[in-house]
Design a protein around this motif. Structure first.
Motif, short mmCIF file in Angstrom:
data_model
loop_
_atom_site.label_atom_id
_atom_site.label_comp_id
_atom_site.label_asym_id
_atom_site.label_seq_id
_atom_site.Cartn_x
_atom_site.Cartn_y
_atom_site.Cartn_z
N SER A 231 45.30 -2.69 -40.97
CA SER A 231 45.95 -2.24 -42.23
C SER A 231 44.63 -2.22 -43.26
O SER A 231 44.54 -1.29 -43.87
CB SER A 231 46.97 -3.22 -42.62
OG SER A 231 48.10 -3.28 -41.66
N VAL A 232 43.80 -3.16 -43.47
CA VAL A 232 42.66 -3.42 -44.37
C VAL A 232 41.79 -1.96 -44.18
O VAL A 232 41.44 -1.20 -45.19
CB VAL A 232 41.99 -4.44 -44.24
CG1 VAL A 232 40.80 -4.48 -45.32
CG2 VAL A 232 42.95 -5.86 -44.65
N SER A 233 41.42 -1.95 -42.75
CA SER A 233 40.41 -0.62 -42.69
C SER A 233 41.11 0.74 -42.97
O SER A 233 40.33 1.67 -43.58
CB SER A 233 40.04 -0.70 -41.22
OG SER A 233 39.64 -1.93 -40.63
N HIS B 203 52.77 1.17 -34.02
CA HIS B 203 52.16 2.42 -34.13
C HIS B 203 52.28 3.08 -32.68
O HIS B 203 52.15 4.46 -32.43
CB HIS B 203 50.86 2.71 -34.73
CG HIS B 203 49.84 1.58 -33.94
ND1 HIS B 203 49.82 0.54 -34.11
CD2 HIS B 203 48.94 2.20 -32.81
CE1 HIS B 203 48.94 -0.05 -33.38
NE2 HIS B 203 48.28 0.97 -32.40
N GLU B 204 52.24 2.20 -31.74
CA GLU B 204 52.18 2.74 -30.34
C GLU B 204 53.52 3.47 -29.67
O GLU B 204 54.49 3.50 -30.08
CB GLU B 204 52.09 1.24 -29.29
CG GLU B 204 50.80 0.26 -29.43
CD GLU B 204 50.99 -0.71 -28.51
OE1 GLU B 204 50.07 -1.39 -28.41
OE2 GLU B 204 52.12 -0.92 -27.82
N THR B 205 52.81 4.46 -29.21
CA THR B 205 53.82 5.31 -28.44
C THR B 205 53.94 5.45 -27.14
O THR B 205 54.55 6.35 -26.44
CB THR B 205 53.30 6.86 -28.85
OG1 THR B 205 52.13 7.43 -28.50
CG2 THR B 205 53.24 7.13 -30.42
N GLN C 144 48.49 4.58 -55.32
CA GLN C 144 49.01 5.88 -54.70
C GLN C 144 49.12 5.71 -53.39
O GLN C 144 49.30 6.81 -52.41
CB GLN C 144 47.62 6.87 -55.12
CG GLN C 144 47.66 7.26 -56.55
CD GLN C 144 46.45 8.03 -56.82
OE1 GLN C 144 45.81 8.75 -55.98
NE2 GLN C 144 45.88 8.00 -57.92
N LEU C 145 48.84 4.60 -52.68
CA LEU C 145 48.49 4.43 -51.23
C LEU C 145 49.87 4.39 -50.41
O LEU C 145 51.10 4.17 -51.31
CB LEU C 145 48.20 3.25 -50.76
CG LEU C 145 46.56 2.78 -50.96
CD1 LEU C 145 46.38 1.40 -50.72
CD2 LEU C 145 45.76 3.64 -49.99
N LYS C 146 49.95 4.91 -49.41
CA LYS C 146 51.30 4.92 -48.44
C LYS C 146 51.12 4.13 -47.40
O LYS C 146 49.95 3.50 -47.02
CB LYS C 146 51.56 6.33 -47.80
CG LYS C 146 51.84 7.48 -48.96
CD LYS C 146 51.99 8.63 -48.26
CE LYS C 146 52.48 9.54 -49.52
NZ LYS C 146 52.08 11.13 -49.05
N ARG C 147 52.33 3.45 -46.58
CA ARG C 147 52.25 2.45 -45.74
C ARG C 147 51.52 3.15 -44.56
O ARG C 147 51.54 4.01 -44.14
CB ARG C 147 53.51 1.91 -45.34
CG ARG C 147 54.29 1.16 -46.57
CD ARG C 147 55.75 1.01 -46.52
NE ARG C 147 56.36 0.41 -47.68
CZ ARG C 147 57.58 -0.33 -47.53
NH1 ARG C 147 58.02 -0.42 -46.62
NH2 ARG C 147 58.13 -0.38 -48.90
N VAL C 148 50.72 1.88 -43.93
CA VAL C 148 49.99 2.25 -42.72
C VAL C 148 51.04 2.51 -41.88
O VAL C 148 52.19 1.69 -41.54
CB VAL C 148 49.15 1.14 -42.32
CG1 VAL C 148 48.34 1.34 -41.04
CG2 VAL C 148 48.10 1.01 -43.58
N SER C 149 51.22 3.48 -40.78
CA SER C 149 51.87 3.52 -39.64
C SER C 149 52.16 2.44 -38.63
O SER C 149 51.16 1.72 -38.36
CB SER C 149 51.26 4.89 -38.62
OG SER C 149 52.24 4.79 -37.61
N GLY C 150 53.43 2.14 -38.58
CA GLY C 150 53.80 0.83 -37.74
C GLY C 150 53.35 -0.39 -38.20
O GLY C 150 53.68 -1.41 -37.45
N ARG C 151 53.21 -0.38 -39.60
CA ARG C 151 52.92 -1.81 -40.54
C ARG C 151 54.02 -1.97 -41.43
O ARG C 151 53.74 -1.25 -42.45
CB ARG C 151 51.48 -1.85 -40.85
CG ARG C 151 50.55 -2.61 -40.08
CD ARG C 151 50.28 -1.73 -38.78
NE ARG C 151 49.20 -2.38 -38.00
CZ ARG C 151 48.74 -2.11 -36.88
NH1 ARG C 151 49.08 -0.92 -36.53
NH2 ARG C 151 47.66 -2.64 -36.34
#
Length: 486
Positions: A117-119, A458-460, A321-328
């Motif tokens: 998330s931070v990265s 986020h895993e598929t 302006q950030l959007k959420r990190v995928s799967g978090r």
């Protein structure tokens, strides 16, 4: 590149042969040898690379880096003896690619939870600030707008330097990188020059690899111990191990916290499923991210960007302006009024954080249904702990499969169930098939209820008996909802 140039700044014990040879590539896997390769013989836990020196020479290697010379020396090959081949590989890779980490501002983020998330948030914030950057994370590797699939939290050191060199070529000024405990232990960050190192938190994880928590802690600490005096180390001092990370570092020490005074201090003012109102260093702003753990993530982002010389107002504007990190903590509402949350939480601490965050927001008139499991071939000790947390903090917990890998899902589930306290026996059920477990959660849920599907984020894919099958929690929820709401 000539071998002599590759060996700059490397403490060589002995050289046998011509050090002016041209080297075409660095290889530590003897199967990938081509003509004029430099083969680095490393001692692994299972295989010793020294046993492949002869076959590497046969395949065309013109130079060998090793910890001891082989019995049979080929006079057409140059042999370089070093104390530790694994550590030497890092400096060789840096030299081979022109020391790219020294040409960028490289930021490393470590800890048990929050690294991805931070990265990723840093990458997005700097894009909002108008800068192209590189990102090396579990989810993906990016160079500006180019996306490269990720295979490990921390790639091998040759790949890292190759990516960083490409980032320099593309004009990037910053690179943001997850630094895993495996990556530190296996010398995958050796030879890299970090401008800033950030620490999120340290909780129970990866003890299948590190064996003890103390060993895990020391591995993380090593990242900070090896920083030089020009670097900055920024740590979460609300975490009991936050200050431990800084004990022996030569770097400039900085801190962030919500509960205590720190260089970067944050407060959570308001929170709901749509976002949070926060105060960082006396400045209020709104973000669409939610959950207390995200306050810490954003505060570290704020601290790192500030240390890189950006104004606090412009940083907060970029954060807002950030959007959420995928799967978090990815939230979406069905047309039936049920709130679905997909999150990567797969450790006791991460699961507790996400459940606490949801419980802080909900009014208690809604029920919280949690679908979760634990990965196979991984740390067994965290399974009962997660069973206890999920059943204690949910209205209903549905225990299912995560990535069972080579283990029997029924055995994993039994180990999770062992942690459920008697008063919570009526609050859980077990369904090994993950799709069926999600289906049960949807069937049980009523309007306004909250369904958390945790562990994969986020895993598929789902890994069963060594085979990866397509499985996406978000996709599965949407498919089942459409079918079941007809």
């Amino acid at each position: 590149m000539q071998l002599v140039d590759l060996l700059k700044r490397i403490p060589v014990l002995e050289i046998h042969g011509d050090d002016s040879r041209e080297i075409s590539q660095l290889v530590f896997d003897s199967r990938k040898i081509t003509d004029n390769s430099l083969y680095i013989a490393m001692r692994g836990t299972v295989v010793d690379g020294h046993s492949f020196i002869a076959s590497s020479v046969e395949k065309g290697a013109k130079a060998i880096v090793c910890e001891e010379f082989p019995e049979n020396i080929d006079e057409n090959v140059t042999y370089v003896k070093v104390k530790d081949s694994s550590k030497t590989l890092g400096q060789l890779a840096s030299n081979f690619y022109g020391n790219p980490s020294e040409k960028l501002k490289l930021i490393g983020v470590t800890g048990t939870n929050g690294k991805t998330s931070v990265s990723t948030l840093l990458f997005d914030v700097f894009k909002n600030l108008g800068y192209d950057s590189a990102l090396l994370s579990t989810v993906e590797i990016r160079i500006a707008d180019q996306v490269i699939p990720a295979t490990h939290t921390t790639p091998d050191v040759i790949t890292i330097n190759k990516i960083l060199a490409q980032a320099v070529e593309e004009g990037c000024e910053f690179a943001f990188m997850e630094v895993s405990s495996h990556g530190i232990a296996q010398n995958r960050i050796e030879g890299l020059q970090f401008k800033i190192a950030g620490f999120t938190n340290l909780t129970h994880d990866h003890l299948d690899y590190h064996k003890t928590f103390d060993e895990y802690l020391k591995t993380k600490k090593r990242f900070f111990d090896e920083l030089d005096a020009t670097a900055i180390a920024i740590t979460n001092i609300d975490d009991k191990n936050g200050n431990v990370m800084l004990q022996n570092t030569k770097a400039v020490k900085k801190s962030y916290a919500l509960k205590t005074m720190a260089d970067y201090h944050g407060r959570l003012l308001e929170v709901d499923f749509n976002g949070m109102l926060l105060n960082f260093n006396g400045k209020e702003f709104w973000t669409t991210l939610t959950g207390k753990f995200n306050v810490y993530n954003l505060l570290l982002v704020f601290g790192i960007a500030s240390e890189l010389g950006f104004g606090q107002e412009e940083i907060l504007q970029a954060i807002s302006q950030l959007k959420r990190v995928s799967g978090r903590f990815e939230t979406f509402k069905s047309d039936g009024g049920i709130i679905f949350i997909v999150d990567y939480a797969h450790t006791p601490d991460a699961l507790e954080n996400i459940l606490d965050s949801i419980n802080d927001i909900r009014t208690k008139n809604e029920r919280l249904i949690t679908v979760f499991g634990c990965g196979g071939d991984r740390d067994h000790a965290k399974r009962p702990e997660m069973g206890n947390i999920a059943t204690k903090k949910s209205t209903l917990a549905i225990i299912t499969s995560d990535n069972p890998r080579t283990e029997d899902p029924a055995v994993i589930i039994k180990e999770i169930e062992a942690g459920v306290e008697p008063q919570n026996f009526s609050k859980y059920t077990s369904i090994p098939d993950r799709k069926e477990a999600i289906k049960m959660a949807i069937k049980f849920a009523e309007p306004k209820d909250i369904v958390l599907v945790a562990g994969k984020g986020h895993e598929t894919y789902q890994e069963i008996n060594g085979v990866k099958h397509h499985f996406d929690d978000k996709e599965t929820i949407n498919e089942l909802w459409k079918l079941m709401s007809k």
